[in-house]
Scaffold this motif. Sequence first.
Motif, PDB file in Angstrom:
ATOM      1  N   ASP A 158     -48.013 -20.429  -3.647  1.00 32.42           N
ATOM      2  CA  ASP A 158     -47.044 -20.291  -2.563  1.00 32.42           C
ATOM      3  C   ASP A 158     -45.862 -21.214  -2.837  1.00 32.42           C
ATOM      4  OD1 ASP A 158     -47.830 -22.879  -1.907  1.00 32.42           O
ATOM      5  OD2 ASP A 158     -49.076 -22.242  -0.204  1.00 32.42           O
ATOM      6  N   THR A 185     -52.835 -19.407  -4.507  1.00 32.79           N
ATOM      7  CA  THR A 185     -53.200 -18.414  -3.492  1.00 32.79           C
ATOM      8  C   THR A 185     -53.991 -17.239  -4.071  1.00 32.79           C
ATOM      9  OG1 THR A 185     -51.064 -17.296  -3.801  1.00 32.79           O
ATOM     10  CG2 THR A 185     -51.208 -18.972  -2.055  1.00 32.79           C
ATOM     11  N   ALA A 198     -43.779 -14.214  -5.419  1.00 32.48           N
ATOM     12  CA  ALA A 198     -44.802 -15.208  -5.721  1.00 32.48           C
ATOM     13  C   ALA A 198     -44.476 -15.961  -7.011  1.00 32.48           C
ATOM     14  CB  ALA A 198     -46.158 -14.528  -5.859  1.00 32.48           C
TER      15      ALA A 198
END
Length: 215
Positions: free
Chosen positions: A23, A29, A2
Amino acid sequence: MAVTSQTYCRICEAACGLIVEHDNQGKPTGIRPDRDHPISRGFACSKGTRFLSSATGPARLTRPLARQADGTMAAVTWEQAYQLIAKNIRPVVDRYGPHALGIYFGNPLAFNATGAMALLAFSRAVGTRNVFAAGSQDCNNKFSGGMIVHGSPLVHPLPDLANAELAILFGTNPAVSQASFVHLEGGSLAFDRFQKRGGHAVFVDPRRTESAQRW
């Protein structure tokens, strides 16, 4: 892996550190506390970590709504909203004067420079003396106290929790939310350290809060 970026919470003046996960397209996210932040050290209450759900929630308003003749709400353009606001405000000001109006703004505006300037310009244009904020409900007494005791509203006494033996807390719940104007290292974790070294905390509150149950 990530991709992450550092930021901070803008709900209150504690400004706890946050990490935003993205993302591959850069879309956020997730949000979590920043353990490397020099002050909050991994503490963040639920408000800051829920920014993403608030921003993407289906009930979030992204356009102005105006009440229709049948009582329902319908989306309108910003220009239409401005005209509707002016149409409703002008008769009140003409009949009762500008002080018949009150303006209220919340904490996040303190972290939005353009929003703060727009608020100042609007309040001056309207001419009302009645401008209220979140501080009108829970923090203005601290500024008044600072002025009376120290000669400046910007000087605030801070509790020396690291060396205190007894802490008496009125109407605050640091296990859930960072203590206002205190900026304890590690947020509520400071009370864990306080209790571990023998400190005693007394919570004065109408209910047995999460803090009273924990400490």
